[in-house]
Design a protein around this motif. Structure first.
Motif, PDB file in Angstrom:
ATOM      1  N   VAL A   3       0.845  -1.195   0.000  1.00 21.06           N
ATOM      2  CA  VAL A   3       0.000   0.000   0.000  1.00 21.06           C
ATOM      3  C   VAL A   3       0.879   1.242   0.000  1.00 21.06           C
ATOM      4  N   TYR A   4       0.385   2.281  -0.669  1.00 18.52           N
ATOM      5  CA  TYR A   4       1.056   3.572  -0.645  1.00 18.52           C
ATOM      6  C   TYR A   4       0.059   4.647  -1.044  1.00 18.52           C
ATOM      7  N   ASP A   5       0.380   5.878  -0.729  1.00 22.99           N
ATOM      8  CA  ASP A   5      -0.479   7.015  -1.052  1.00 22.99           C
ATOM      9  C   ASP A   5       0.141   7.834  -2.173  1.00 22.99           C
ATOM     10  N   THR A   6      -0.723   8.394  -3.020  1.00 23.19           N
ATOM     11  CA  THR A   6      -0.320   9.314  -4.077  1.00 23.19           C
ATOM     12  C   THR A   6      -1.256  10.519  -4.025  1.00 23.19           C
ATOM     13  N   SER A   7      -0.993  11.498  -4.860  1.00 15.55           N
ATOM     14  CA  SER A   7      -1.871  12.671  -4.909  1.00 15.55           C
ATOM     15  C   SER A   7      -3.256  12.306  -5.446  1.00 15.55           C
ATOM     16  N   HIS A   8      -3.376  11.144  -6.092  1.00 13.99           N
ATOM     17  CA  HIS A   8      -4.657  10.677  -6.631  1.00 13.99           C
ATOM     18  C   HIS A   8      -5.398   9.765  -5.656  1.00 13.99           C
ATOM     19  N   GLY A   9      -4.802   9.498  -4.494  1.00 10.08           N
ATOM     20  CA  GLY A   9      -5.438   8.651  -3.496  1.00 10.08           C
ATOM     21  C   GLY A   9      -4.582   7.452  -3.133  1.00 10.08           C
ATOM     22  N   ALA A  10      -5.140   6.622  -2.297  1.00 12.70           N
ATOM     23  CA  ALA A  10      -4.424   5.433  -1.825  1.00 12.70           C
ATOM     24  C   ALA A  10      -4.413   4.356  -2.901  1.00 12.70           C
ATOM     25  N   VAL A  11      -3.298   3.608  -2.952  1.00 12.72           N
ATOM     26  CA  VAL A  11      -3.143   2.481  -3.870  1.00 12.72           C
ATOM     27  C   VAL A  11      -2.902   1.246  -3.015  1.00 12.72           C
ATOM     28  N   GLU A  12      -3.612   0.179  -3.319  1.00  9.09           N
ATOM     29  CA  GLU A  12      -3.449  -1.075  -2.592  1.00  9.09           C
ATOM     30  C   GLU A  12      -3.323  -2.207  -3.601  1.00  9.09           C
ATOM     31  N   LYS A  13      -2.195  -2.885  -3.558  1.00  2.00           N
ATOM     32  CA  LYS A  13      -1.942  -4.040  -4.431  1.00  2.00           C
ATOM     33  C   LYS A  13      -1.957  -5.275  -3.546  1.00  2.00           C
ATOM     34  N   GLU A  14      -2.922  -6.157  -3.781  1.00  2.00           N
ATOM     35  CA  GLU A  14      -3.098  -7.332  -2.918  1.00  2.00           C
ATOM     36  C   GLU A  14      -2.596  -8.602  -3.581  1.00  2.00           C
ATOM     37  N   ASN A  15      -2.367  -9.600  -2.745  1.00  2.00           N
ATOM     38  CA  ASN A  15      -2.023 -10.955  -3.172  1.00  2.00           C
ATOM     39  C   ASN A  15      -0.762 -10.992  -4.032  1.00  2.00           C
ATOM     40  N   LEU A  16       0.259 -10.245  -3.614  1.00  2.00           N
ATOM     41  CA  LEU A  16       1.512 -10.189  -4.353  1.00  2.00           C
ATOM     42  C   LEU A  16       2.509 -11.200  -3.811  1.00  2.00           C
ATOM     43  N   ARG A  17       3.211 -11.843  -4.724  1.00  2.00           N
ATOM     44  CA  ARG A  17       4.336 -12.697  -4.325  1.00  2.00           C
ATOM     45  C   ARG A  17       5.508 -11.791  -3.983  1.00  2.00           C
ATOM     46  N   TRP A  18       6.510 -12.328  -3.303  1.00  2.00           N
ATOM     47  CA  TRP A  18       7.645 -11.523  -2.845  1.00  2.00           C
ATOM     48  C   TRP A  18       8.347 -10.816  -3.991  1.00  2.00           C
ATOM     49  N   GLU A  19       8.507 -11.494  -5.158  1.00  2.00           N
ATOM     50  CA  GLU A  19       9.230 -10.857  -6.261  1.00  2.00           C
ATOM     51  C   GLU A  19       8.445  -9.670  -6.831  1.00  2.00           C
ATOM     52  N   ALA A  20       7.124  -9.738  -6.797  1.00  2.00           N
ATOM     53  CA  ALA A  20       6.307  -8.614  -7.253  1.00  2.00           C
ATOM     54  C   ALA A  20       6.427  -7.448  -6.280  1.00  2.00           C
ATOM     55  N   VAL A  21       6.481  -7.743  -4.986  1.00  2.00           N
ATOM     56  CA  VAL A  21       6.666  -6.681  -3.996  1.00  2.00           C
ATOM     57  C   VAL A  21       8.008  -5.989  -4.230  1.00  2.00           C
ATOM     58  N   GLU A  22       9.055  -6.769  -4.493  1.00  2.00           N
ATOM     59  CA  GLU A  22      10.377  -6.185  -4.757  1.00  2.00           C
ATOM     60  C   GLU A  22      10.343  -5.292  -5.992  1.00  2.00           C
ATOM     61  N   ARG A  23       9.694  -5.755  -7.052  1.00  2.00           N
ATOM     62  CA  ARG A  23       9.643  -5.003  -8.312  1.00  2.00           C
ATOM     63  C   ARG A  23       8.810  -3.727  -8.165  1.00  2.00           C
ATOM     64  N   ILE A  24       7.590  -3.870  -7.665  1.00  2.00           N
ATOM     65  CA  ILE A  24       6.702  -2.712  -7.519  1.00  2.00           C
ATOM     66  C   ILE A  24       7.220  -1.789  -6.416  1.00  2.00           C
ATOM     67  N   GLY A  25       7.745  -2.384  -5.364  1.00  2.00           N
ATOM     68  CA  GLY A  25       8.302  -1.594  -4.270  1.00  2.00           C
ATOM     69  C   GLY A  25       9.453  -0.715  -4.725  1.00  2.00           C
ATOM     70  N   ALA A  26      10.322  -1.243  -5.586  1.00  2.00           N
ATOM     71  CA  ALA A  26      11.439  -0.446  -6.103  1.00  2.00           C
ATOM     72  C   ALA A  26      10.922   0.753  -6.896  1.00  2.00           C
ATOM     73  N   MET A  27       9.864   0.541  -7.678  1.00  2.00           N
ATOM     74  CA  MET A  27       9.268   1.660  -8.424  1.00  2.00           C
ATOM     75  C   MET A  27       8.661   2.676  -7.463  1.00  2.00           C
ATOM     76  N   ALA A  28       8.013   2.196  -6.405  1.00  4.36           N
ATOM     77  CA  ALA A  28       7.409   3.094  -5.423  1.00  4.36           C
ATOM     78  C   ALA A  28       8.477   3.905  -4.694  1.00  4.36           C
ATOM     79  N   VAL A  29       9.611   3.288  -4.394  1.00  2.00           N
ATOM     80  CA  VAL A  29      10.700   4.005  -3.718  1.00  2.00           C
ATOM     81  C   VAL A  29      11.241   5.110  -4.616  1.00  2.00           C
ATOM     82  N   ARG A  30      11.408   4.813  -5.911  1.00  2.00           N
ATOM     83  CA  ARG A  30      11.877   5.846  -6.843  1.00  2.00           C
ATOM     84  C   ARG A  30      10.861   6.990  -6.927  1.00  2.00           C
ATOM     85  N   ALA A  31       9.572   6.645  -6.977  1.00  2.00           N
ATOM     86  CA  ALA A  31       8.530   7.675  -7.016  1.00  2.00           C
ATOM     87  C   ALA A  31       8.516   8.471  -5.713  1.00  2.00           C
ATOM     88  N   SER A  32       8.804   7.816  -4.614  1.00  2.00           N
ATOM     89  CA  SER A  32       8.862   8.493  -3.318  1.00  2.00           C
ATOM     90  C   SER A  32       9.989   9.525  -3.302  1.00  2.00           C
TER      91      SER A  32
END
Length: 115
Positions: A60-89
């Protein structure tokens, strides 16, 4: 120099194979107490890794457009999407990033992309 061949096994299979080999080695003769303790510690680490590989997570993370929630992710998806979220952060586009396990516990910093 030729590229190193990739291991065709899945991460789950690699961990299972390592666990099987270490358990077999642990049952073997002529191991010192220190060697047995080291093997037992490694088995414990691999068992924790196996649980992590089999688990599903919610990112989960927040953006100017609202909260985003990605459910039922495997660990590798969390790593991939999380890295993008960190860059956006870092750009200020995303904030309040968190990862929760199936029980709802915060496991954000169990992932390399957030360390």
């Amino acid at each position: 120099m030729a590229p190193m061949p990739a291991d065709p096994r899945t991460p789950e299979k690699r961990v299972a194979d390592q666990l099987a080999a270490l358990r077999k080695k642990l049952c073997g003769p002529s191991l010192s107490r220190r060697e047995r303790a080291e093997i037992a510690d490694r088995i414990h680490e691999l068992e924790q890794q196996a649980v992590m590989l089999a688990s599903r997570f919610t990112l989960v993370y927040d953006t100017s457009h609202g909260a985003v929630e990605k459910e039922n992710l495997r660990w590798e998806a969390v790593e991939r999407i999380g890295a993008m979220a960190v860059r956006a952060s870092a750009r200020g586009d995303v904030w309040d990033i968190a990862v929760r396990d199936a029980e709802g516990a915060d496991v954000t910093f169990n992932f390399a992309c957030f360390s």
